[in-house]
Design an enzyme around this catalytic site. Sequence first.
Site, PDB file in Angstrom:
ATOM      1  N   SER A   4       7.967  21.727  -2.650  1.00 21.60           N
ATOM      2  CA  SER A   4       8.570  22.980  -2.760  1.00 21.60           C
ATOM      3  C   SER A   4       9.833  23.410  -2.224  1.00 21.60           C
ATOM      4  O   SER A   4      10.221  22.603  -1.323  1.00 21.60           O
ATOM      5  CB  SER A   4       7.578  24.091  -2.295  1.00 21.60           C
ATOM      6  OG  SER A   4       8.286  25.491  -2.447  1.00 21.60           O
TER       7      SER A   4
ATOM      8  N   TYR B  68       2.173  27.651   4.395  1.00 23.52           N
ATOM      9  CA  TYR B  68       2.484  26.903   2.994  1.00 23.52           C
ATOM     10  C   TYR B  68       3.900  25.986   3.175  1.00 23.52           C
ATOM     11  O   TYR B  68       3.947  25.054   2.633  1.00 23.52           O
ATOM     12  CB  TYR B  68       2.650  27.894   2.041  1.00 23.52           C
ATOM     13  CG  TYR B  68       3.167  27.488   0.395  1.00 23.52           C
ATOM     14  CD1 TYR B  68       1.998  26.770  -0.057  1.00 23.52           C
ATOM     15  CD2 TYR B  68       4.145  27.817   0.013  1.00 23.52           C
ATOM     16  CE1 TYR B  68       2.360  26.272  -1.497  1.00 23.52           C
ATOM     17  CE2 TYR B  68       4.568  27.338  -1.339  1.00 23.52           C
ATOM     18  CZ  TYR B  68       3.424  26.411  -1.964  1.00 23.52           C
ATOM     19  OH  TYR B  68       3.693  26.005  -3.340  1.00 23.52           O
TER      20      TYR B  68
HETATM   21  P1  NAD Z   1      -1.680  27.257 -10.066  1.00 18.30           P
HETATM   22  O1  NAD Z   1      -2.326  27.886  -9.112  1.00 18.30           O
HETATM   23  O2  NAD Z   1      -1.589  27.656 -11.364  1.00 18.30           O
HETATM   24  O3  NAD Z   1      -2.716  25.645  -9.999  1.00 18.30           O
HETATM   25  C1  NAD Z   1      -3.155  25.177  -9.198  1.00 18.30           C
HETATM   26  C2  NAD Z   1      -4.354  24.506  -9.590  1.00 18.30           C
HETATM   27  O4  NAD Z   1      -5.160  23.879  -8.611  1.00 18.30           O
HETATM   28  C3  NAD Z   1      -5.444  25.648 -10.008  1.00 18.30           C
HETATM   29  O5  NAD Z   1      -5.855  25.178 -11.398  1.00 18.30           O
HETATM   30  C4  NAD Z   1      -6.592  25.586  -9.270  1.00 18.30           C
HETATM   31  O6  NAD Z   1      -7.723  25.701  -9.872  1.00 18.30           O
HETATM   32  C5  NAD Z   1      -6.379  24.055  -8.639  1.00 18.30           C
HETATM   33  N1  NAD Z   1      -6.836  23.990  -7.314  1.00 18.30           N
HETATM   34  C6  NAD Z   1      -7.019  24.622  -6.252  1.00 18.30           C
HETATM   35  N2  NAD Z   1      -7.701  24.055  -5.239  1.00 18.30           N
HETATM   36  C7  NAD Z   1      -8.223  22.909  -5.948  1.00 18.30           C
HETATM   37  C8  NAD Z   1      -8.912  21.967  -5.198  1.00 18.30           C
HETATM   38  N3  NAD Z   1      -9.535  22.014  -3.871  1.00 18.30           N
HETATM   39  N4  NAD Z   1      -9.392  20.906  -6.097  1.00 18.30           N
HETATM   40  C9  NAD Z   1      -8.903  20.574  -7.312  1.00 18.30           C
HETATM   41  N5  NAD Z   1      -8.027  21.733  -7.834  1.00 18.30           N
HETATM   42  C10 NAD Z   1      -7.577  22.586  -7.151  1.00 18.30           C
HETATM   43  O7  NAD Z   1      -0.383  26.616  -9.331  1.00 18.30           O
HETATM   44  P2  NAD Z   1       1.077  26.053  -9.853  1.00 18.30           P
HETATM   45  O8  NAD Z   1       2.078  27.343  -9.857  1.00 18.30           O
HETATM   46  O9  NAD Z   1       0.891  25.566 -11.280  1.00 18.30           O
HETATM   47  O10 NAD Z   1       1.359  25.055  -8.694  1.00 18.30           O
HETATM   48  C11 NAD Z   1       1.023  23.690  -8.631  1.00 18.30           C
HETATM   49  C12 NAD Z   1       1.651  23.046  -7.700  1.00 18.30           C
HETATM   50  O11 NAD Z   1       3.072  23.337  -7.809  1.00 18.30           O
HETATM   51  C13 NAD Z   1       1.044  23.308  -6.545  1.00 18.30           C
HETATM   52  O12 NAD Z   1       1.135  22.444  -5.410  1.00 18.30           O
HETATM   53  C14 NAD Z   1       2.099  24.366  -5.828  1.00 18.30           C
HETATM   54  O13 NAD Z   1       2.125  24.588  -4.570  1.00 18.30           O
HETATM   55  C15 NAD Z   1       3.392  23.883  -6.432  1.00 18.30           C
HETATM   56  N6  NAD Z   1       4.515  24.837  -6.742  1.00 18.30           N
HETATM   57  C16 NAD Z   1       4.461  25.860  -7.298  1.00 18.30           C
HETATM   58  C17 NAD Z   1       5.742  26.451  -7.654  1.00 18.30           C
HETATM   59  C18 NAD Z   1       5.753  27.662  -8.509  1.00 18.30           C
HETATM   60  O14 NAD Z   1       6.803  28.585  -8.765  1.00 18.30           O
HETATM   61  N7  NAD Z   1       4.606  27.965  -9.440  1.00 18.30           N
HETATM   62  C19 NAD Z   1       6.750  26.555  -6.903  1.00 18.30           C
HETATM   63  C20 NAD Z   1       6.778  25.225  -6.122  1.00 18.30           C
HETATM   64  C21 NAD Z   1       5.696  24.539  -5.637  1.00 18.30           C
END
Ligand code: NAD
Length: 282
Positions: free
Chosen positions: A165, A178
């Site tokens: 991130s 985080y």
């Molecule tokens: P999201 O919440 O839509 O998806 C995360 C998924 O991980 C969910 O479906 C959840 O059920 C699953 N999950 C949670 N705990 C788990 C576990 N113990 N085992 C297996 N699955 C598990 O989030 P997102 O926005 O799609 O983010 C995906 C990745 O990108 C994450 O690592 C997040 O930190 C990173 N990220 C997101 C953003 C953003 O703007 N959305 C920005 C930077 C980084």
Amino acid sequence: MEKNVLNTDLTGKVCVVTGAGGAICGMLAEKLAAAGGKVAILDLNEEAARKVADKITSEGGIAKAYKANVLDRENLDQVHEQIVSDFGPCDVLINGAGGNNPRATTDNEFHYEAKKIENCKTFFDLDKSGVEFVFALNWLGTLLPTQVFAPDMIDRSGNILNIASMNAYTPLTKIPAYSGAKAAIVNFTQWLATYFAKSGIRVNAIAPGFFVGNQNRGLLFNDDETPTARTAKILAGTPMGRFGELEELVGAVLFLVNNDAAGFITGVCIPIDGGYAAYSGV
Ligand code: NAD
């Protein structure tokens, strides 16, 4: 004729994506399938995983959903065995499961603001178990699947892609755990890249900035489509002056897992953030 190295072809490749029931990795899973990959959709939320797999298969792609917990080694070993039997050994691993938790989040941006906020949860009130949860999900939740799936890739031109991130470079206010965990992901990406450098596995990462998805649209924009106060701050800190669209993550991912285009690239983390991490604000 010379091949077009950016036209990533994953035909026959087994792609394992954790957190693939979620916004970013569900979309990435679809794109890996569109590039010909056989995609294993892993998520704690079985229903969400199934929806993504069903969408891919209904569009003619190859995918299967697996209920998986990235923090449970025994469960991951069982899921791994099932994937090998369904599709074969893993070629590409995307470590996508991750996220923050309110128990590891302060209410105030600056300590002096605590007196202005009723029942303010400050840095001193952060819950130890909440901090541990966030570190475990983002950091151990990347390490454990790597221990389980990387052995399939040894000496076979495999790829591991981690999701950091832009918090990893400069922490956002309120979310110290985080931010720290994502900084650890960049560091771990470099460590793994070095460790596997002579074993046929490249390890890279992307650092997404701010993206609008259906799940956060309501938080970022008012009903009349004007930006909320936090959104205005985000946009002011983004030189391109806009949010990213999830699809804008795809090019970097398909590039990094393409062994022809990116065969000498390992240990990098590509920010995809409209310039956010590069901008001092002045
Ligand atoms: P999201 O919440 O839509 O998806 C995360 C998924 O991980 C969910 O479906 C959840 O059920 C699953 N999950 C949670 N705990 C788990 C576990 N113990 N085992 C297996 N699955 C598990 O989030 P997102 O926005 O799609 O983010 C995906 C990745 O990108 C994450 O690592 C997040 O930190 C990173 N990220 C997101 C953003 C953003 O703007 N959305 C920005 C930077 C980084």
